[in-house]
Enzyme design. Structure first.
Site, mmCIF file in Angstrom:
data_model
loop_
_atom_site.group_PDB
_atom_site.id
_atom_site.type_symbol
_atom_site.label_atom_id
_atom_site.label_comp_id
_atom_site.label_asym_id
_atom_site.label_seq_id
_atom_site.Cartn_x
_atom_site.Cartn_y
_atom_site.Cartn_z
ATOM 1 N N ASP A 79 0.733 -1.242 0.000
ATOM 2 C CA ASP A 79 0.163 -0.010 -0.021
ATOM 3 C C ASP A 79 1.058 1.462 0.130
ATOM 4 O O ASP A 79 0.625 2.034 -0.806
ATOM 5 C CB ASP A 79 -0.752 -0.094 1.306
ATOM 6 C CG ASP A 79 -1.649 1.132 1.449
ATOM 7 O OD1 ASP A 79 -2.273 1.700 0.580
ATOM 8 O OD2 ASP A 79 -1.581 1.660 2.773
ATOM 9 N N ASP A 82 3.655 1.173 4.722
ATOM 10 C CA ASP A 82 3.324 -0.344 5.456
ATOM 11 C C ASP A 82 2.962 -1.251 4.218
ATOM 12 O O ASP A 82 3.342 -1.200 3.138
ATOM 13 C CB ASP A 82 1.717 -0.204 5.920
ATOM 14 C CG ASP A 82 0.685 0.226 5.252
ATOM 15 O OD1 ASP A 82 0.993 0.633 3.972
ATOM 16 O OD2 ASP A 82 -0.234 0.452 5.743
ATOM 17 N N TYR A 232 -9.207 2.339 4.878
ATOM 18 C CA TYR A 232 -9.679 2.963 3.806
ATOM 19 C C TYR A 232 -11.035 2.999 3.791
ATOM 20 O O TYR A 232 -11.484 2.367 2.912
ATOM 21 C CB TYR A 232 -8.995 2.595 2.534
ATOM 22 C CG TYR A 232 -7.364 2.932 2.324
ATOM 23 C CD1 TYR A 232 -6.942 4.113 1.700
ATOM 24 C CD2 TYR A 232 -6.597 2.140 2.903
ATOM 25 C CE1 TYR A 232 -5.801 4.530 1.690
ATOM 26 C CE2 TYR A 232 -5.162 2.559 2.529
ATOM 27 C CZ TYR A 232 -5.048 3.698 2.137
ATOM 28 O OH TYR A 232 -3.318 4.021 1.922
ATOM 29 N N GLU A 438 4.874 10.029 4.477
ATOM 30 C CA GLU A 438 4.561 8.644 3.978
ATOM 31 C C GLU A 438 4.426 8.744 2.446
ATOM 32 O O GLU A 438 4.245 9.833 1.818
ATOM 33 C CB GLU A 438 3.281 8.191 4.647
ATOM 34 C CG GLU A 438 3.126 6.619 4.151
ATOM 35 C CD GLU A 438 2.246 5.841 5.296
ATOM 36 O OE1 GLU A 438 1.625 6.359 6.222
ATOM 37 O OE2 GLU A 438 2.119 4.523 5.133
#
Ligand SMILES: *[C@@H]1O[C@H](CO)[C@@H](O)[C@H](O)[C@H]1NC(C)=O
Ligand SMILES: *[C@@H]1O[C@H](CO)[C@@H](O)[C@H](O)[C@H]1NC(C)=O
Ligand SMILES: *[C@@H]1O[C@H](CO)[C@@H](O)[C@H](O)[C@H]1NC(C)=O
Length: 471
Positions: A79, A82, A232, A438
């Site tokens: 993803d 992670d 999500y 991220e």
């Protein structure tokens, strides 16, 4: 032959990239961003990697990912920073990439990257095909438990925690993630039609059966699976169903799908385009397919909200902000939408000009004179929130000390777009700050497609002059 084409594509990243001479003057080398972004998706690969793996610090991982009945669910992409495989954002990312490849194929060809780009997304499409078990009406939408996964800091090659798989059934459906994936299959059928007709047919068949599943059993996956779908969370499914039907109409010419797309379409003004909100794509697809001014007006409203003077906050240096998470991503996604709209003849100069200002901000027209894309230019983030690249070489120990280390990531995550600045243009190179540092599958998709769009209009002579940087 195929492997040769891929190797040539990789080689051209190494050799030609510096010499790519744009046919018009650009402040930044958008083609270089496209090439590097493709590499980012190679770094996210899960499963058994092919021999030509271009990312030397990545190896085979999660090769035993499987479903509850032993189905092989290895492969696909991780993803973000992670190591979960979430199909909701991933299917949106692949769709945005495919849409750029279909629309601006000439740009990929000119860059020598068409085969590589197709090879890159095929990895994830192959995985989605494994997830959809049509005869049993089971669709696996996630592998890996985010709560378990997030407690682990290390490289995917060393994972030993359980990686459960989660799936839709007719009793616990998810028209959002199933519809979104059906749309992506249909887009893939169009993209692969020329190079691999058999694969294209396979994708089309999966698109039709998964679409049928998505519309027959309605629900939001985050509601029907409230225990697992919260990372999500989806706000609606009509937008994905509209986009799926629209791509299916584009792929088949069957007017049944056009009627369906209109049924799920909404004339509301979307506040962004992203993995959750596909309404801008629904409206753009319908305008592209019908040329009905109704849809044109909707897209104009959407982009007016985003452009300066609309309803969007701008940083002092000129980045449009949706919310604090992944600011650069939203700006890139909406730039892709603006370039697509321009291509359809909707306020071309204004929309291209605005998209250019946003992409240029991301690449260096900002207060730090840095690029938010890793490896692009000479100043860029060194400590992205990304497990694999924060670890030393493959055979060495990696754990939470890699997360807490103040040193740059040992490996350069070439081509990845990090979250981006806050609303006052502030940003720190801090691995612990996952809001601004991220990386993610969906972050890069809008950026890569927007940059392909800019390469395209560079060659057609439609690229507007560079907007003056605000900082
Ligand atoms: C593939 O190409 C053929 C020949 O141009 C065309 O008839 C067909 O509709 C295309 N299929 C898709 C899915 O794009
Ligand atoms: C404009 O912003 C306001 C306040 O954030 C919001 O409530 C409203 O829905 C927005 N309008 C549009 C068209 O996005
Ligand atoms: C934005 O980021 C900068 C640098 O990290 C920080 O000093 C500033 O307080 C932040 N502003 C807001 C509004 O969060």
């Amino acid at each position: 032959m195929k492997t040769l084409l891929i190797l040539l594509g990789l080689l051209s990243i190494q050799l030609i990239s510096a010499q790519l001479s744009p046919s018009c003057f650009t402040r930044y080398n958008y083609g270089d961003v496209v090439q590097k972004s493709i590499l980012f998706y190679y770094a996210q690969r899960s499963g058994k990697l092919p021999a030509y793996n271009p990312v030397p610090w990545r190896g085979d991982s999660a090769v035993n990912d499987q479903g509850d009945n032993g189905e092989d669910l290895s492969g696909g992409w991780y993803d973000a920073g992670d190591l979960v495989k979430f199909n909701m954002p991933a299917s949106s990312a692949v769709r945005v990439l495919l849409s750029g490849i279909v629309r601006w194929k000439d740009a990929y060809q000119a860059l020598g990257q068409l085969d590589l780009a197709l090879d890159s997304v095929k990895w994830e499409l192959d995985y989605f095909l494994k997830c959809w078990i049509a005869d049993k009406e089971i669709y696996y939408y996630q592998v890996g438990d985010a709560d378990i996964d997030h407690k682990f800091w290390g490289r995917p090659e060393d994972m030993s925690m359980p990686r459960p798989a989660f799936y839709l059934t007719k009793d616990k459906p998810g028209s959002d993630v199933a519809g979104g994936t059906a749309a992506t299959f249909a887009a893939g059928a169009i993209a692969f039609n020329i190079t691999d007709a058999v694969y294209s047919q396979k994708l089309l068949k999966a698109a039709e059966s998964l679409y049928k599943f998505a519309v027959t059993y309605k629900g939001k996956y985050s509601q029907t699976h409230s225990d697992t779908g919260t990372y999500y969370e989806s706000s609606a499914y009509e937008d994905e169903l509209c986009v799926a039907a629209a791509w299916l109409y584009k792929a088949t010419g069957n007017t049944f799908y056009l009627t369906e797309a209109k049924l799920y379409h909404s004339s509301a003004t979307p506040n962004r385009l992203d993995w959750d909100n596909s309404l801008p794509s629904c409206q753009l697809m319908l305008y592209e397919l019908t040329k009905n001014d109704l849809y044109k007006g909707e897209i104009q409203k959407f982009l007016t909200v985003w452009k300066p003077g609309g309803n969007t906050t701008y940083t002092p240096c000129g980045l449009g902000i949706f919310d604090r998470w992944g600011t650069a991503r939203h700006a890139a996604d909406n730039s892709y939408a603006a370039l697509w709209a321009a291509e359809l003849g909707i306020d071309p100069l204004e929309n291209r000009n605005w998209a250019l200002s946003q992409i240029n901000y991301i690449l260096g027209d900002n207060n730090y004179k840095m690029s938010y894309v890793i490896g692009f230019g000479n100043k860029y983030p060194l400590k992205p929130h990304h497990r694999p690249s924060s670890c030393p070489d493959l055979n060495m120990y990696c754990g939470w000390d890699a997360f807490y280390s103040t040193a740059p990531n040992p490996h350069r995550l070439e081509g990845a777009l990090v979250g981006g600045p806050n609303k006052t243009d502030g940003w720190d190179d801090d691995r612990g700050d996952y809001v601004r540092n991220e990386v993610a599958l969906d972050y890069n998709a809008g950026l890569q497609s927007a940059c392909a769009g800019l390469v395209h209009i560079c060659s057609t002579g439609e690229l507007p002059p560079n907007p003056t940087p605000k900082c």
